[in-house]
Design an enzyme around this catalytic site. Structure first.
Site, PDB file in Angstrom:
ATOM      1  N   VAL A  11      43.598  36.694  37.216  1.00  0.00           N
ATOM      2  CA  VAL A  11      43.278  35.329  36.797  1.00  0.00           C
ATOM      3  C   VAL A  11      43.215  35.327  35.277  1.00  0.00           C
ATOM      4  O   VAL A  11      42.928  36.345  34.652  1.00  0.00           O
ATOM      5  CB  VAL A  11      41.945  34.813  37.397  1.00  0.00           C
ATOM      6  N   SER A  12      43.495  34.159  34.686  1.00  0.00           N
ATOM      7  CA  SER A  12      43.596  34.066  33.234  1.00  0.00           C
ATOM      8  C   SER A  12      42.257  33.917  32.532  1.00  0.00           C
ATOM      9  O   SER A  12      42.096  34.359  31.406  1.00  0.00           O
ATOM     10  CB  SER A  12      44.478  32.879  32.839  1.00  0.00           C
ATOM     11  N   THR A  13      41.309  33.237  33.160  1.00  0.00           N
ATOM     12  CA  THR A  13      40.049  32.968  32.469  1.00  0.00           C
ATOM     13  C   THR A  13      38.877  33.563  33.225  1.00  0.00           C
ATOM     14  O   THR A  13      38.947  33.804  34.428  1.00  0.00           O
ATOM     15  CB  THR A  13      39.813  31.442  32.313  1.00  0.00           C
ATOM     16  N   GLN A  16      37.578  31.683  36.364  1.00  0.00           N
ATOM     17  CA  GLN A  16      38.317  31.794  37.621  1.00  0.00           C
ATOM     18  C   GLN A  16      37.958  33.116  38.302  1.00  0.00           C
ATOM     19  O   GLN A  16      37.410  34.015  37.681  1.00  0.00           O
ATOM     20  CB  GLN A  16      39.823  31.752  37.355  1.00  0.00           C
ATOM     21  N   GLY A  44      40.430  37.517  33.969  1.00  0.00           N
ATOM     22  CA  GLY A  44      40.255  36.915  32.649  1.00  0.00           C
ATOM     23  C   GLY A  44      41.265  37.383  31.632  1.00  0.00           C
ATOM     24  O   GLY A  44      40.997  37.381  30.431  1.00  0.00           O
TER      25      GLY A  44
END
Length: 196
Positions: A11-13, A16, A44
């Site tokens: 996940v990017s952040t 999330q 992240g």
């Protein structure tokens, strides 16, 4: 013998969570009779980051190289990388080691003939994308040149060039000259090279 599968979750952040991806991929593995032998995770971390900034991705590639897994399962194509070139390079690495890829959202499974055909088409489109980028860049350069625009690095002006030569003649170092005059080190080096 059942396939040894590694799940890749990303996940990017920080807000999330990979927990949405994991149960679905585990269920797919169970239905297919695959044995989940590893789970690699980058939480992240942007997919645009390189391998050195994605420890889970890096560990997964090492497991592939050591032939510890037969198949990588990921939630979606964008979990692996942000560009077609990145994905094609990744798939090339997989296939060189005799491993396959399953992408849940795209329903891509390179263990099947149709999945292998789709992989081939992706490689063709990646090559096409590269060729189009090169063509657009070259067309833009040609247009700028035809319009009389000066291409390349901007010059710093004759007064600054003279000051660079003067300070260098006094023995001041390249970095100090660049800082004092508020220009880049490469500009100082270019001026010196042109003078020499």
């Amino acid at each position: 013998m059942s396939k040894r599968v590694a799940l890749y979750l990303r996940v990017s952040t920080g807000e999330q969570t990979t927990e949405n991806q994991r149960p679905e991929l585990e269920a797919v593995a169970e239905r297919a009779g695959w044995q989940v032998v590893a789970i690699f995770e980058d939480a992240g971390i942007s997919g645009a980051k390189g391998r050195d900034k994605r420890p889970g991705y890096d560990a997964m590639l090492k497991a592939i190289t050591r032939r510890e897994v037969d198949l990588i399962a990921a939630w979606s194509i964008d979990r692996l990388g942000r560009s077609m070139q990145d994905l094609i390079a990744f798939l090339g690495e997989l296939h060189a080691r005799g491993a396959d890829l399953y992408l849940h959202k795209q329903a891509l499974d390179t263990t099947t003939p149709s999945g292998k055909a789709m992989f081939g088409m992706m490689a063709v489109f990646a090559e096409f994308e590269r060729a189009m980028i090169v063509e657009r860049v070259n067309a833009g350069l040609a247009r700028a040149k035809a319009q009389g625009k000066k291409l390349g690095r901007p010059s710093v002006g004759p007064q600054v060039e003279a000051k660079v030569r003067e300070l260098r003649a006094q023995g001041m170092g390249i970095v100090k000259v660049a800082k004092k005059l508020g220009i880049g080190v490469s500009a100082v080096q270019r001026i010196e090279k042109a003078a020499g």
